[in-house]
Design an enzyme around this catalytic site. Structure first.
Site, PDB file in Angstrom:
ATOM      1  N   PHE A   1      -8.372   0.916  -1.229  1.00 28.51           N
ATOM      2  CA  PHE A   1      -9.178  -0.289  -1.687  1.00 28.51           C
ATOM      3  C   PHE A   1      -8.390  -0.828  -2.783  1.00 28.51           C
ATOM      4  O   PHE A   1      -8.778  -1.690  -3.658  1.00 28.51           O
ATOM      5  CB  PHE A   1     -10.491   0.308  -2.321  1.00 28.51           C
TER       6      PHE A   1
ATOM      7  N   LYS B   1      -7.828 -11.351   7.428  1.00 27.02           N
ATOM      8  CA  LYS B   1      -7.614 -10.670   8.562  1.00 27.02           C
ATOM      9  C   LYS B   1      -8.604 -10.010   8.608  1.00 27.02           C
ATOM     10  O   LYS B   1      -9.185  -9.499  10.057  1.00 27.02           O
ATOM     11  CB  LYS B   1      -6.182 -10.099   8.625  1.00 27.02           C
TER      12      LYS B   1
ATOM     13  N   CYS C   1      -5.597  -9.199   2.927  1.00 24.53           N
ATOM     14  CA  CYS C   1      -6.645  -8.513   3.852  1.00 24.53           C
ATOM     15  C   CYS C   1      -7.872  -9.534   4.107  1.00 24.53           C
ATOM     16  O   CYS C   1      -8.260  -9.259   5.248  1.00 24.53           O
ATOM     17  CB  CYS C   1      -6.863  -7.468   2.849  1.00 24.53           C
TER      18      CYS C   1
ATOM     19  N   VAL D   1       0.812  -1.132  -0.026  1.00 23.38           N
ATOM     20  CA  VAL D   1       0.052  -0.056  -0.113  1.00 23.38           C
ATOM     21  C   VAL D   1       0.834   1.013  -0.101  1.00 23.38           C
ATOM     22  O   VAL D   1       0.708   2.102  -0.832  1.00 23.38           O
ATOM     23  CB  VAL D   1      -0.911   0.064   1.072  1.00 23.38           C
TER      24      VAL D   1
HETATM   25  P1  NAD Z   1       3.210  -4.555   4.140  1.00 27.00           P
HETATM   26  O1  NAD Z   1       3.407  -5.566   5.547  1.00 27.00           O
HETATM   27  O2  NAD Z   1       3.557  -5.030   2.800  1.00 27.00           O
HETATM   28  O3  NAD Z   1       4.060  -3.513   4.566  1.00 27.00           O
HETATM   29  C1  NAD Z   1       4.338  -2.845   5.730  1.00 27.00           C
HETATM   30  C2  NAD Z   1       5.674  -1.729   5.662  1.00 27.00           C
HETATM   31  O4  NAD Z   1       5.641  -1.140   6.815  1.00 27.00           O
HETATM   32  C3  NAD Z   1       6.808  -2.613   5.587  1.00 27.00           C
HETATM   33  O5  NAD Z   1       7.684  -2.371   4.705  1.00 27.00           O
HETATM   34  C4  NAD Z   1       7.616  -2.489   7.049  1.00 27.00           C
HETATM   35  O6  NAD Z   1       8.863  -2.651   7.100  1.00 27.00           O
HETATM   36  C5  NAD Z   1       7.082  -0.974   7.548  1.00 27.00           C
HETATM   37  N1  NAD Z   1       7.138  -0.765   8.536  1.00 27.00           N
HETATM   38  C6  NAD Z   1       6.502  -1.174   9.841  1.00 27.00           C
HETATM   39  N2  NAD Z   1       6.752  -0.527  10.806  1.00 27.00           N
HETATM   40  C7  NAD Z   1       7.335   0.721  10.514  1.00 27.00           C
HETATM   41  C8  NAD Z   1       7.543   1.899  11.157  1.00 27.00           C
HETATM   42  N3  NAD Z   1       7.576   1.943  12.364  1.00 27.00           N
HETATM   43  N4  NAD Z   1       8.144   2.868  10.434  1.00 27.00           N
HETATM   44  C9  NAD Z   1       8.249   2.648   9.011  1.00 27.00           C
HETATM   45  N5  NAD Z   1       7.903   1.608   8.338  1.00 27.00           N
HETATM   46  C10 NAD Z   1       7.562   0.593   9.025  1.00 27.00           C
HETATM   47  O7  NAD Z   1       1.739  -4.047   4.538  1.00 27.00           O
HETATM   48  P2  NAD Z   1       0.594  -3.756   3.194  1.00 27.00           P
HETATM   49  O8  NAD Z   1       0.287  -5.087   2.588  1.00 27.00           O
HETATM   50  O9  NAD Z   1       1.151  -2.607   2.446  1.00 27.00           O
HETATM   51  O10 NAD Z   1      -0.471  -3.243   4.277  1.00 27.00           O
HETATM   52  C11 NAD Z   1      -0.486  -1.968   5.091  1.00 27.00           C
HETATM   53  C12 NAD Z   1      -1.694  -1.967   5.471  1.00 27.00           C
HETATM   54  O11 NAD Z   1      -2.774  -1.447   4.316  1.00 27.00           O
HETATM   55  C13 NAD Z   1      -2.465  -2.844   6.283  1.00 27.00           C
HETATM   56  O12 NAD Z   1      -3.265  -2.023   7.197  1.00 27.00           O
HETATM   57  C14 NAD Z   1      -3.488  -3.428   5.475  1.00 27.00           C
HETATM   58  O13 NAD Z   1      -4.523  -4.070   5.882  1.00 27.00           O
HETATM   59  C15 NAD Z   1      -3.699  -2.304   4.370  1.00 27.00           C
HETATM   60  N6  NAD Z   1      -4.390  -2.617   3.143  1.00 27.00           N
HETATM   61  C16 NAD Z   1      -3.542  -3.588   2.137  1.00 27.00           C
HETATM   62  C17 NAD Z   1      -3.930  -3.744   0.947  1.00 27.00           C
HETATM   63  C18 NAD Z   1      -3.121  -4.918   0.225  1.00 27.00           C
HETATM   64  O14 NAD Z   1      -3.692  -5.487  -0.689  1.00 27.00           O
HETATM   65  N7  NAD Z   1      -1.899  -5.318   0.622  1.00 27.00           N
HETATM   66  C19 NAD Z   1      -4.963  -3.327   0.506  1.00 27.00           C
HETATM   67  C20 NAD Z   1      -5.545  -2.232   1.191  1.00 27.00           C
HETATM   68  C21 NAD Z   1      -5.246  -1.928   2.532  1.00 27.00           C
END
Ligand code: NAD
Length: 443
Positions: free
Chosen positions: A152, A263, A260, A11
């Site tokens: 989204f 969870k 997503c 994201v």
């Molecule tokens: P992800 O696990 O791929 O990435 C999270 C990133 O955050 C990692 O690179 C990690 O190193 C970094 N991080 C963690 N703690 C940190 C900090 N304190 N400072 C800086 N960086 C930090 O996560 P994602 O899949 O991108 O999802 C992120 C959020 O978006 C979640 O809440 C998820 O539910 C939501 N979301 C995800 C999707 C999807 O398709 N993946 C779609 C919509 C919403």
């Protein structure tokens, strides 16, 4: 505008890149140094179509930066996005420690008025809590507002979705913040829906829960279709023509996975439970999905009995095509059970094998192409509908002694499989059996 994005996962990175593409000056911050080093060179740490091209273009244009240093990243930022993970706790609730850590860091580091925008998926009430954390820890006499802006995008088409989304939801009680966020997003030319913070937070969970419900619903219909001689693909087309239903998310298969739906559905059950509401329907959706992920295994045991010592081929490991994301992929549970039962598992995936190795280790053999994976296998299980798998020359399956093909994603035309005389099982459609020529039968 000057923007910071904290967290560069699926994201955060896509958000940062898309915002730079529409002209903002974006600094992406992550704690993972190796990742940041890679991204500075325009190399994407995730597989996402066209993401690297957009990264390189905007780095070169001087609009996209990467750092591990919050102070550097937040300098003069008018808007700070939080896009860190909110993984599942053991009880199914959302783990908020990363978003809360970021909120504290913002409070301690930001030196100018700014708007904090939560993109991470967080339970209702979290943004109010983040505002309290920020107010409590703020070092400087500045104004920080907190806005909910749920994401989204779909993995595998995340860049496309950023520029062609159906809506941008902005949850805030501040007219000023709403106007600034509308201005940030205006170049996307996507309808903007402004609402209160709690409703915005709920829109995200309700949307994912509804889509998961559609999937579990069509999977149940598929299981009935198999028993009554109907074809779920045709049923889905007929249903989808009704505008009230729509054609999306009516593809029967072995259930949803990914980072997503699993969870977020469980978190919403928790959110409801916390206010003493029993979300019965969604509990059913989750249970149906659990059962659906086992369907190919049950069919496999029915067809070949004990799998001990037998070669079983797996085609597709990622939870869906066009992504390398293995989080909650049905392949994990299926392979773990096969290995436990003594099967020798050979697997192929065009993109996700690196991530699969991190999760499944050397419990299976990773193959470089489809042909090698299926050669002499007792059965093949298809778990992801990659184009490469869907378009494979069907004669390739003749390298198996008795082609038993269990297709969890309905990749092939049933009539074609029948013509090839394959033992072919798919989801919610006619099953075809290998027919033995009469002359051989008398032997
Ligand atoms: P992800 O696990 O791929 O990435 C999270 C990133 O955050 C990692 O690179 C990690 O190193 C970094 N991080 C963690 N703690 C940190 C900090 N304190 N400072 C800086 N960086 C930090 O996560 P994602 O899949 O991108 O999802 C992120 C959020 O978006 C979640 O809440 C998820 O539910 C939501 N979301 C995800 C999707 C999807 O398709 N993946 C779609 C919509 C919403």
């Amino acid at each position: 505008m000057k923007v910071a994005v904290v967290g560069t996962g699926y994201v955060g990175l896509v958000t940062g890149v898309a915002l730079s593409e529409i002209g903002h000056h974006v600094t992406c911050i992550d704690i993972d140094e190796a990742k940041v080093k890679k991204m500075r060179k325009g190399v994407s740490p995730i597989f996402e179509p066209s993401l690297s091209n957009f990264m390189k273009k905007n780095i070169q244009a001087g609009r996209l930066y990467f750092t591990t240093d919050y102070e550097d990243g937040f300098k003069e930022a008018q808007v700070i996005y939080i896009a860190v993970g909110t993984p599942e706790n053991e009880d199914g609730s959302a783990n908020l420690q990363y978003v809360e850590q970021v909120a504290t860091t913002i409070a301690l580091t930001a030196k100018q008025d700014t708007i904090v925008v939560t993109k991470s998926t967080v339970p209702v009430g979290t943004n109010d809590r983040l505002r309290q954390i920020i107010d409590h820890n703020k070092l400087y006499h500045i104004n920080i507002e907190v806005v909910s802006n749920p994401e989204f995008l779909r993995e595998g088409s995340a860049i496309f979705d950023s520029f062609h989304g159906d809506r941008i939801v902005i949850g805030t009680n501040s007219e000023r913040a709403a106007n600034i966020l509308a201005e940030v997003n205006r170049p996307f030319n996507i309808p903007i829906y402004i609402t209160d913070i709690r409703s915005a937070e709920m829109i995200k969970y309700a949307s994912n829960a509804f889509l998961a419900t559609k999937i579990s619903f069509i999977n149940e219909i598929a299981n009935i279709c198999e028993r009554v001689g109907a074809d779920v693909e045709k049923v889905a087309v007929g249903m989808g023509l009704d505008k009230r239903i729509g054609p999306g998310f009516l593809k029967a298969g072995i259930g949803y996975g990914g980072s997503c739906f699993p969870k977020d559905t469980k978190a919403l059950i928790q959110i409801a439970g916390n206010v003493k509401y029993d979300f019965e329907l969604l509990k059913g959706v989750v249970n149906v999905n659990k059962k659906q992920q086992r369907i190919l295994l049950d069919k496999l045991y029915e067809k070949i009995g004990n799998v001990t010592g037998k070669k079983i081929a797996i085609l597709g490991l990622a939870f869906k095509p066009n992504t390398d994301d293995m989080r909650e992929a049905p392949s994990i549970q299926i392979i773990n059970e096969l290995v436990k039962s003594g099967a020798i598992v050979y697997a192929y995936d065009p993109i996700a094998m690196g991530n699969a190795k991190n999760i499944l280790g050397d419990t299976l053999v990773y193959m470089e192409d489809i042909g090698e994976a299926i050669e002499n296998a007792a059965a093949v299980l298809i778990l992801t509908e990659w184009d490469e798998i869907k378009n494979v020359d069907l004669t390739i399956f003749h390298s198996m002694d008795t082609p038993i093909i269990l297709d969890g994603r309905n990749c092939f035309n049933v009539n074609d499989m029948e013509k090839h005389n394959f033992d072919y099982f798919s989801i919610g459609r006619k099953e075809t059996k290998t027919t033995v020529p009469a002359a051989l039968e008398s032997w």
